[in-house]
Each structure stands twice: as C-alpha cells, then as structure tokens.
Design an enzyme around this catalytic site. Structure first.
Site, PDB file in Angstrom:
ATOM      1  CB  CYS A   4      -0.949  -0.052   1.194  1.00  0.00           C
ATOM      2  SG  CYS A   4      -2.257   1.190   1.175  1.00  0.00           S
ATOM      3  CG  ASP A  54      -6.037  -1.597  -5.266  1.00  0.00           C
ATOM      4  OD1 ASP A  54      -6.765  -0.733  -4.741  1.00  0.00           O
ATOM      5  OD2 ASP A  54      -4.840  -1.737  -4.981  1.00  0.00           O
ATOM      6  CG  HIS A 103      -5.772  -1.590  -1.564  1.00  0.00           C
ATOM      7  ND1 HIS A 103      -4.662  -1.312  -2.324  1.00  0.00           N
ATOM      8  CD2 HIS A 103      -5.601  -0.931  -0.397  1.00  0.00           C
ATOM      9  CE1 HIS A 103      -3.856  -0.521  -1.652  1.00  0.00           C
ATOM     10  NE2 HIS A 103      -4.391  -0.273  -0.464  1.00  0.00           N
TER      11      HIS A 103
END
Length: 245
Positions: free
Chosen positions: A126, A183, A214
């Site tokens: 991330c 995502d 994600h």
C-alpha cells in the site's frame, strides 16, 4: 529456516524510530531488505509477512513509518477510525522525512554483520509499496517489490507532492509490481501510467496482476486472498533470489 526477531531504535531527525528486525537464525551473511508496512504500521499481519520473508534467507528491517507522529510501538487498528488516523499521519509526514528514514535503515543494514552490504532490496504494501519504489531511487538498492502501491501514479504520498514518478529513471535495480485488478486505489489507468513510465525510462521491471482487491495479502480482513497471496509469494521469492543472488 528458523528466524529470530527483535526491535531496535534508530534516531532520525531527533525522533526515535522503532525498527522490527526478522532474520535467519543460522549464522551467515544474507541480503538485507528494507521492509515497509501499510498505514496501520507494524501489526501482526504485517510482521508475519516480514517473518515469512526472513525465513527464506533475508534480514528484514521494518521501520515504523509514522514515528514522528505516533508513540513508539503504536499499531493502528485496521477499522474506519484507524483508516482516518493512518491516512492523516501519511498526509502530515514530509517526503524528505520518508527519504531520511529509508537512508537510515539502509545504512543500518549495510553495517549489520549478518547482512551482505552489496545485496540490498526493499519491499512494501500500500503506502509502503510506494515507499519501497521511492527507496529504490537510492543507488545501493538492487531490487524493489511494490505490492499494490498507492499514490505513485497520482503523486500522493505525504505533506508534499511526491516526485517519485518523475524520478523513476533514477532506479538502478529491478522492480516487481504486484497489483489487484479489483483495487480501487490503483485503478487500471493508474497502473498503466506507472508501467508506461517504467517502459519509457528503460527501468527493468515486472508486473503481476491478480484477480484480487487492495491489501489482498493481509490475513486479517475480508479482502484477504490466500491463493493470490501464495502465488505472489512464489514470484517475490524467485525475484529476490535472482536479483540479490
């Protein structure tokens, strides 16, 4: 192989930064990995992944990315309030501070007796995926694994606009990018922007796409995908084994 774990403190810009270190237990010299969490810092879902990587023969050093704003040892809960807190901490951290942290951990890895100083890589998830890509701008980083990295395509990372994408040609090593096609934070257009920039600048790179969301490698939430995670790990280990041999 079996591993050992410990915490150490590095002072960066007069702020104490906790670094979680996972390393192979057998005596020897191993490649070093600067390892980045997501916005929730070093909770067990993240440190389990660090431990797993260490078990393949790597010294993994994971800094607390918000040490200037959060008390040492803080783990942000992955819920709605935690998401607000983590994103706010990310927004309030200067890009230069992230860069200083990366340099501090890389320098520590290079002097650790269990690390081969010529074999340094980075990995993150991330925001940590973006930080790993940014750390690859350092000339002594040979390999970077960026798992669903946010903000590279949009220039969003901290208090200032991030110049990671315009500087991508400074990467000397190889980059492995891992994305989930579901995502929403790194949409297809964003992925295309990153890949086209890497292609244009001639940076050696590989892209993996999984039918996943994600944070699909975190094992504590509804977006966890064990099949995609296992497949990604096979690729990650092969990548590091090759680039840091």
């Amino acid at each position: 192989m079996q591993i050992t774990t410990r915490n150490l403190g590095l002072t960066v810009d007069d702020s104490l930064m906790r670094v979680y270190v996972a390393a192979p237990k057998p005596e020897g010299t191993y490649p070093g990995i600067l390892y980045y969490s997501d916005i929730y810092q070093l909770g067990r879902p993240i440190t389990r992944l660090a431990d797993r990587l260490a078990g393949y023969g790597y010294v993994v050093a994971a800094p607390e990315i918000f040490h200037r704003l959060e008390p040492i040892g803080t783990v942000i809960e992955p819920n709605d309030l935690g998401r607000l807190r983590g994103n706010d901490a990310a927004r309030r951290t200067e890009i230069a501070a992230y860069d200083a942290d990366a340099r501090a951990v890389l320098d520590w890895l290079k002097q650790d007796p269990n690390v081969s100083p010529a074999k340094l890589g980075t990995m993150g998830f991330c925001i940590g995926g973006h930080l790993a890509c940014r750390a690859a701008l350092q000339p002594d980083v040979q390999a970077a694994v960026c798992c669903y990295p946010t903000g590279i395509h949009s220039g969003k990372l901290g208090r200032d606009p991030a110049d990671t994408l315009p500087r991508i040609s400074e990467i000397h090593g190889e980059v492995l990018l891992i994305f989930g096609t579901l995502d929403p934070h790194v949409p297809a257009a964003g992925r295309q922007t990153i890949v086209e920039t890497l292609q244009t600048t001639g940076v050696s790179h590989h892209v993996l796409l999984y039918d996943a969301d994600h944070t699909f490698m975190r094992d504590d939430g509804p977006r966890f995908d064990p099949v995609a995670t296992d497949c990604a790990w096979d690729e990650i280990i092969e990548f590091f084994n090759r680039t840091l041999a």
